[in-house]
Design a protein around this motif. Structure first.
Motif, short mmCIF file in Angstrom:
data_model
loop_
_atom_site.label_atom_id
_atom_site.label_comp_id
_atom_site.label_asym_id
_atom_site.label_seq_id
_atom_site.Cartn_x
_atom_site.Cartn_y
_atom_site.Cartn_z
N ILE A 58 0.83 -1.21 0.00
CA ILE A 58 0.00 0.00 0.00
C ILE A 58 0.86 1.26 0.00
O ILE A 58 0.61 2.20 -0.75
CB ILE A 58 -0.97 -0.01 1.20
CG1 ILE A 58 -2.04 -1.08 0.97
CG2 ILE A 58 -1.61 1.36 1.42
CD1 ILE A 58 -2.90 -1.37 2.19
N LEU A 59 1.91 1.28 0.84
CA LEU A 59 2.79 2.46 0.87
C LEU A 59 3.51 2.66 -0.45
O LEU A 59 3.64 3.79 -0.94
CB LEU A 59 3.79 2.34 2.02
CG LEU A 59 3.22 2.53 3.42
CD1 LEU A 59 4.28 2.23 4.47
CD2 LEU A 59 2.66 3.93 3.59
N SER A 60 3.99 1.59 -1.06
CA SER A 60 4.69 1.74 -2.34
C SER A 60 3.73 2.20 -3.43
O SER A 60 4.10 3.01 -4.28
CB SER A 60 5.42 0.45 -2.73
OG SER A 60 4.52 -0.59 -2.98
N GLU A 61 2.49 1.72 -3.40
CA GLU A 61 1.50 2.18 -4.37
C GLU A 61 1.19 3.66 -4.18
O GLU A 61 1.07 4.41 -5.16
CB GLU A 61 0.21 1.35 -4.26
CG GLU A 61 0.38 -0.06 -4.77
CD GLU A 61 -0.80 -0.98 -4.44
OE1 GLU A 61 -1.75 -0.53 -3.74
OE2 GLU A 61 -0.77 -2.14 -4.89
N LYS A 62 1.07 4.09 -2.93
CA LYS A 62 0.82 5.52 -2.68
C LYS A 62 1.98 6.38 -3.15
O LYS A 62 1.77 7.45 -3.74
CB LYS A 62 0.54 5.75 -1.19
CG LYS A 62 -0.82 5.29 -0.74
CD LYS A 62 -1.05 5.61 0.71
CE LYS A 62 -1.71 6.96 0.75
NZ LYS A 62 -2.29 7.30 2.05
N LEU A 63 3.20 5.94 -2.89
CA LEU A 63 4.37 6.69 -3.36
C LEU A 63 4.37 6.79 -4.88
O LEU A 63 4.66 7.84 -5.45
CB LEU A 63 5.67 6.04 -2.87
CG LEU A 63 5.97 6.19 -1.38
CD1 LEU A 63 7.13 5.27 -0.98
CD2 LEU A 63 6.29 7.63 -1.03
N TYR A 64 4.04 5.70 -5.54
CA TYR A 64 3.99 5.69 -7.01
C TYR A 64 2.91 6.65 -7.53
O TYR A 64 3.16 7.45 -8.44
CB TYR A 64 3.75 4.27 -7.52
CG TYR A 64 3.61 4.20 -9.01
CD1 TYR A 64 4.73 4.30 -9.83
CD2 TYR A 64 2.36 4.06 -9.62
CE1 TYR A 64 4.62 4.26 -11.21
CE2 TYR A 64 2.25 4.02 -10.99
CZ TYR A 64 3.37 4.12 -11.78
OH TYR A 64 3.24 4.09 -13.15
N ILE A 65 1.73 6.59 -6.95
CA ILE A 65 0.64 7.47 -7.38
C ILE A 65 1.02 8.93 -7.16
O ILE A 65 0.81 9.78 -8.03
CB ILE A 65 -0.66 7.12 -6.63
CG1 ILE A 65 -1.21 5.78 -7.16
CG2 ILE A 65 -1.71 8.23 -6.77
CD1 ILE A 65 -2.32 5.20 -6.31
N ASN A 66 1.60 9.24 -6.00
CA ASN A 66 2.03 10.63 -5.73
C ASN A 66 3.07 11.09 -6.75
O ASN A 66 3.03 12.23 -7.21
CB ASN A 66 2.57 10.76 -4.31
CG ASN A 66 1.48 10.71 -3.27
OD1 ASN A 66 0.31 10.97 -3.56
ND2 ASN A 66 1.84 10.35 -2.06
N LYS A 67 4.01 10.22 -7.08
CA LYS A 67 5.03 10.57 -8.07
C LYS A 67 4.41 10.83 -9.43
O LYS A 67 4.77 11.79 -10.12
CB LYS A 67 6.03 9.42 -8.14
CG LYS A 67 7.38 9.73 -8.67
CD LYS A 67 8.16 10.65 -7.79
CE LYS A 67 9.29 9.95 -7.11
NZ LYS A 67 10.22 10.85 -6.48
N CYS A 68 3.44 10.00 -9.83
CA CYS A 68 2.76 10.20 -11.11
C CYS A 68 1.96 11.50 -11.13
O CYS A 68 1.99 12.24 -12.12
CB CYS A 68 1.84 9.02 -11.42
SG CYS A 68 2.72 7.52 -11.85
#
Length: 121
Positions: A58-68
């Motif tokens: 979940i944390l890695s997905e959130k980081l990815y979404i924020n970066k995008c």
């Protein structure tokens, strides 16, 4: 550059995954509690606990979404739009961030931010 606010996760995740020194630093602008984690501690947490594995995903997905979102914003929005979005997303905390950091975050010099702020207010 990215701002995080209370109860949010901050990380040099790209360097963590690549196992290389980070090209940037994390700086606290207010009193903070920081936990550090290295791969040696994290992998057993992922491997042996379902909650740890889920939390990591979940944390890695959130980081990815924020970066995008950040990249899309820089490519498609004007600095004024980026500023107004930042103000609407975190109005209470944004007052604590020095304007030079806000200007850098939206990709402009502080003087241009001053002009944007004059137009808006």
């Amino acid at each position: 550059m990215r701002f995080t606010f209370p109860y949010e996760f901050a990380s040099g995740y790209d360097s963590f995954l690549a196992k290389t020194p980070s090209a940037y630093q994390i700086e606290a602008l207010s009193d903070s509690i920081l936990w550090t984690l290295n791969e040696e501690n994290l992998q057993p947490f992922y491997k042996h606990t379902e909650a740890g594995n889920k939390m990591g995903r979940i944390l890695s997905e959130k980081l990815y979404i924020n970066k995008c979102k950040r990249l899309t914003s820089l490519l498609t929005e004007s600095p004024e739009e980026r500023y107004t979005h930042l103000m609407s997303e975190q109005p209470r905390f944004i007052q604590l961030i020095p304007l030079k950091y806000i200007a850098s975050y939206i990709g402009i010099i502080p003087q241009a931010l001053s002009r944007i702020r004059r137009r808006i207010y």
